[in-house]
Design an enzyme around this catalytic site. Structure first.
Site, PDB file in Angstrom:
ATOM      1  N   TYR A   1      56.932  25.768 -69.318  1.00 45.86           N
ATOM      2  CA  TYR A   1      55.663  25.405 -69.879  1.00 45.86           C
ATOM      3  C   TYR A   1      54.448  26.225 -70.461  1.00 45.86           C
ATOM      4  O   TYR A   1      54.321  27.247 -69.356  1.00 45.86           O
ATOM      5  CB  TYR A   1      54.996  24.561 -69.160  1.00 45.86           C
ATOM      6  CG  TYR A   1      53.948  23.267 -70.269  1.00 45.86           C
ATOM      7  CD1 TYR A   1      54.602  22.030 -70.463  1.00 45.86           C
ATOM      8  CD2 TYR A   1      52.405  23.578 -69.693  1.00 45.86           C
ATOM      9  CE1 TYR A   1      53.274  21.375 -70.757  1.00 45.86           C
ATOM     10  CE2 TYR A   1      51.612  22.241 -70.451  1.00 45.86           C
ATOM     11  CZ  TYR A   1      51.701  20.976 -70.378  1.00 45.86           C
ATOM     12  OH  TYR A   1      50.918  20.367 -71.800  1.00 45.86           O
TER      13      TYR A   1
ATOM     14  N   TYR B   1      51.965  21.984 -79.394  1.00 46.09           N
ATOM     15  CA  TYR B   1      52.050  21.118 -78.022  1.00 46.09           C
ATOM     16  C   TYR B   1      51.626  19.332 -78.232  1.00 46.09           C
ATOM     17  O   TYR B   1      51.346  19.026 -78.754  1.00 46.09           O
ATOM     18  CB  TYR B   1      50.114  21.086 -78.150  1.00 46.09           C
ATOM     19  CG  TYR B   1      49.662  21.357 -76.709  1.00 46.09           C
ATOM     20  CD1 TYR B   1      49.909  21.504 -75.401  1.00 46.09           C
ATOM     21  CD2 TYR B   1      47.891  19.841 -77.049  1.00 46.09           C
ATOM     22  CE1 TYR B   1      49.491  21.024 -74.596  1.00 46.09           C
ATOM     23  CE2 TYR B   1      48.103  18.749 -76.130  1.00 46.09           C
ATOM     24  CZ  TYR B   1      48.226  19.807 -74.622  1.00 46.09           C
ATOM     25  OH  TYR B   1      48.146  19.580 -73.293  1.00 46.09           O
TER      26      TYR B   1
END
Lengths: 392, 417
Positions: free
Chosen positions: A296, A346
């Site tokens: 991430y 994102y």
């Protein structure tokens, strides 16, 4: 059930996504419905085969609305996972538990938003939103103008730099790697737009020590994943991405992005440590057994923390691990071959899980050779989650 | 404007004393009794009037008087040029002799001065001073100096206030403390574990007995950021947010104020400061250790020769004292109107502050008479607050301090005879 483990019982059999943009021009519900339908079709199924839905607590699209739009019919399982981007792999964990225990046959996990053209998470939080547990957490920080995710991460990053001698350039190498990968991924927002380390260093300050190019982009889009039992997945069109391990975790003294207190020394991600322990234990694998990792990357510093927390290198050594292209496609551990959230989009980590599935299938834009196992992580600094997906 | 103002001030000052509207009533028992009851004054005045009442005799009551104050023209010019804010800063009385029941007073007004422009905490402003005097026949019996600051209200922050903290049952002790100049750190009432941020149950021993210590206010920067983007309400970038490790152990977030961001470093020593956001919220803040405080420091411990006089400021007290001093200005009795004008509530009027200082001094110095009072005015004393008066005496001079939650409401120097 003879063995109390989730390992090997469920698989991701379908992936779907909308295009990634800065302005989708469509409602968030439409993005969700489109992504879900794409994942169902990718798995060779129809909406009526789906009887479960899982999404993020943060998602505005209710399960029943998504079911209505796609014509799924009746649902027998639905749940939501809390804590922002930390939910990503948790949605798959919930779905896997549901199909492994027979609560559902096929579960779709989804996340869809207009995070760029609608409500932007990167803007300052202007209200503590009342004396709830989270409102009170915010109240120790927001009044001082510590009001954005970038600032919350930057506070930890400064201490990490102080403790280990890491520099802004070390963070920059993460951004450079992600943009290199995105540059050859046609689905990525930053397709054909690589950056140099100098460009990273010259980009403006957002919250010192973070430059603009340390921060992931903001995107509109949706991603969905179809989870079913491993047995059934083997009868579906694609090579299953078997869930060797799925984990959620929080640290001992967990906050939402404010791991500044108690025993925390701002150089670790305790929640990710909890997740890592479980992933390696349940999968029977270790860092040396994965060919690529999806980490991430909302902000570059926490990629370094994760390399350490997951055991790819020792404490404080991540900057050496990623030097000389160490996390690039041809490096010792290719990280985020799709370009991550810094490069592709994102979508709160869900696009990374889809990439892990493609790497298992062998269909990724930037395919790593001979992929058997992929590690995937979710949002950092918050309660988080992770997966190990395997090709057999 | 400045030249116009200076010329006008010179003209007004040259006029000297001018007749002021005649006090409507002779010095009388009814007004004195009313005033004494409202103030809680118990002194036996015989046939004299309490000297702090001097201005009361000239107050017009609910129907405004026609005569203008000596400073009206000056105030009008200032209003016209954007100096629209007003706050009273000083009120000084000189008592030549007590006035007695039945005496008819004559009043005069005299312009004093206009000084400025000065940079003040409220904004750029001018101090305007004028006088009122009272006579019996040709004999002056009292004089009053009155000074206000007329200021250009500053646009305090470019984009509103910073987000205010949400306050819950488990955290209100902290914000109450900050408002009174204390940085409070939760301490377990059983095992003594310190903890910040606080919570309802001690994670070490599960006790719900809570206590707190007042931090000494020293710490070091454990980590920090310099915020540049995006815009944050109430903060002007670039600004520093630090995680401060207190000497006592716990860590706390705050801004490091009064420092160039490039001067901040991990390990830097910092000292506690406070930033008042509004009447409800004060933020504990930090500045480099060993530098003078740019903002007024929290009130030090009170010292007093006499027991403190604690006056709960009930609405009844505020309203009855305002009316007993014949002050019908709505901000002293109309809550809605006071709030509409930006106040937290109705607040004590100045004539009452003068009366209360006199009461406190004479209660503890019953043998003395007053020669005069010089009062510096500070934070408003709102309904719901408590005014605490303390004092010390040296020779014939008594110093009185009155504090409220917001800080000093009044500092007075009282001359005895």
């Amino acid at each position: 059930m003879t063995e109390r483990t989730l390992s090997g019982r469920a698989a991701v059999a379908g992936i779907g996504a909308t295009e990634f943009s800065k302005e989708s021009g469509r409602s968030e519900l439409q993005l969700a419905a489109e992504a879900c339908l794409a994942a169902i079709r990718d798995a060779g199924l129809t909406p009526s085969d789906v009887d479960g839905l899982v999404t993020f607590s943060a998602d505005v699209n209710t399960e029943i609305a998504v079911a209505r739009e796609t014509g799924m019919g009746e649902l027998r399982f639905f749940s939501r996972v809390e804590y922002g981007g930390g939910a990503a792999c948790g949605t798959v964990a919930h779905a896997a538990m549901a199909v492994a225990t027979g609560q559902a046959e096929a579960v779709v996990c989804y996340r869809a938003f207009n995070e760029r053209s609608g409500h932007r998470f990167g803007q300052a939080n202007a209200s503590t939103r009342g004396a709830t547990a989270q409102g009170l957490e915010f109240s120790w920080h927001l009044p001082y103008g510590l009001a954005t995710p970038a600032a919350w991460v930057a506070m930890s990053a400064r201490r990490y730099m102080h403790a280990y001698g890491a520099t802004s350039e070390d963070f920059g190498r993460v951004a450079v790697a992600m943009r290199r990968h995105a540059a050859t991924n046609p689905a990525a927002w930053f397709y054909e737009r690589p950056i140099s380390l100098a460009e990273h260093q010259e980009s403006r300050w957002i919250v010192d020590p973070l430059h603009l190019l340390d921060c992931c982009q903001e995107s509109d889009g949706g991603v969905a994943l179809l989870v079913t039992t491993a047995e059934r997945a083997r009868d579906l069109p694609h090579r299953p991405a078997v869930i060797s391990a799925a984990a959620q975790g929080t640290g001992r003294e967990q906050y939402m992005m404010f791991g500044y207190y108690g025993d925390d020394d701002l150089t670790t991600l305790p929640a990710m440590g909890v997740v890592a322990d479980r992933l390696w234990r349940d999968s029977g694998l270790g860092p040396q057994d994965v060919q690529t990792a999806i980490l991430y990357d909302h902000f570059t510093p926490f990629v370094l923390y994760q390399l350490e927390e997951l055991g790819f290198c020792g404490r404080g050594e991540a900057r050496h691990f990623l030097a000389d292209g160490g996390i690039e496609i041809d490096g010792r551990l290719p990280v985020n071959p799709h370009g991550g959230q810094l490069g592709e989009a994102y979508i709160h980590g869900m696009n990374g899980i889809a990439e892990a599935v493609r790497q298992i299938r062998g269909t990724a834009a930037n395919q790593v050779p001979d992929v058997t196992n992929v590690l995937v992580t979710a949002g950092t600094g918050v309660p988080t989650s992770g997966l190990v997906l395997s090709g057999s | 404007m400045h030249e116009e103002l200076t010329a006008l001030a010179a003209r007004l000052a040259a006029l000297g004393e001018q007749p002021a509207p005649e006090p409507p009533d002779a010095v009388n028992e009814a007004m004195i009794r009313n005033w004494r009851q409202a103030m809680g004054d118990t002194r036996d005045w015989g046939d004299a009037a309490p000297p702090a009442m001097a201005q009361v005799w000239s107050m017009p009551g609910l129907v405004p008087s026609k005569g203008a104050s000596a400073a009206d023209d000056v105030l009008r010019v200032l209003n016209g040029d954007g100096f629209t804010g007003v706050v009273a800063t000083n009120c000084e009385h000189v008592y030549d002799r007590p006035v007695r029941l039945g005496e008819r007073l004559r009043a005069t007004a005299r312009f004093g001065s206009v000084v400025g422009p000065k940079r003040t905490a409220m904004g750029l402003g001018y101090f305007v001073t004028w006088y009122q005097s009272w006579y019996v026949g040709e004999e002056r019996v009292a004089e009053m100096l009155f000074r206000v600051l007329k200021f250009q209200p500053v646009k305090r922050r470019p984009k509103g206030k910073p987000p205010l903290p949400a306050v819950g049952l488990d955290t209100e002790f902290f914000w109450d403390g900050a408002r009174s100049g204390e940085l409070r750190i939760q301490r377990c009432g059983e095992c003594g574990e310190l903890r910040h941020p606080p919570g309802p149950m001690c994670p070490a021993c599960n006790s719900t007995k809570r206590d707190h210590l007042v931090a000494r206010g020293r710490g070091t920067v454990y980590s920090y950021v310099v915020h540049h983007h995006p815009p944050v309400p109430g903060r002007t970038p670039p600004y520093v947010v630090a995680l401060v490790e207190l000497e006592e152990g716990p860590r706390i977030i705050g801004n490091v104020l009064g420092v160039d961001p490039s001067e901040v470093s991990v390990g830097m020593a910092v000292e506690l400061d406070f930033e008042r956001i509004d009447d409800e919220v004060t933020l504990p803040q930090w500045r480099p250790a060993g530098r003078p405080a740019p903002a007024p420091a929290p009130p030090p411990e009170r010292v007093s020769d006499w027991p403190a006089l604690e006056l709960p400021l009930t609405p009844t007290f505020i309203i009855s004292t305002a009316l007993a001093t014949r002050d019908f200005t709505p901000v002293h009795h109309d809550v809605a109107l006071a709030r509409a004008q930006g106040s937290a509530d109705i607040f004590l009027n100045i004539l009452t502050t003068m009366g209360l200082v006199q009461r406190y001094v004479l209660e503890h110095n019953p043998e003395a008479d007053l020669a005069g009072m010089r009062v510096r005015l500070g934070a408003p004393a709102y309904a719901g607050d408590t005014l605490v008066l303390t004092g010390t005496r040296e020779g014939d001079t008594v110093t009185v301090r009155g504090t409220v939650a917001l800080g000093d409401h009044v500092n007075a120097t009282v001359a005895l005879r």
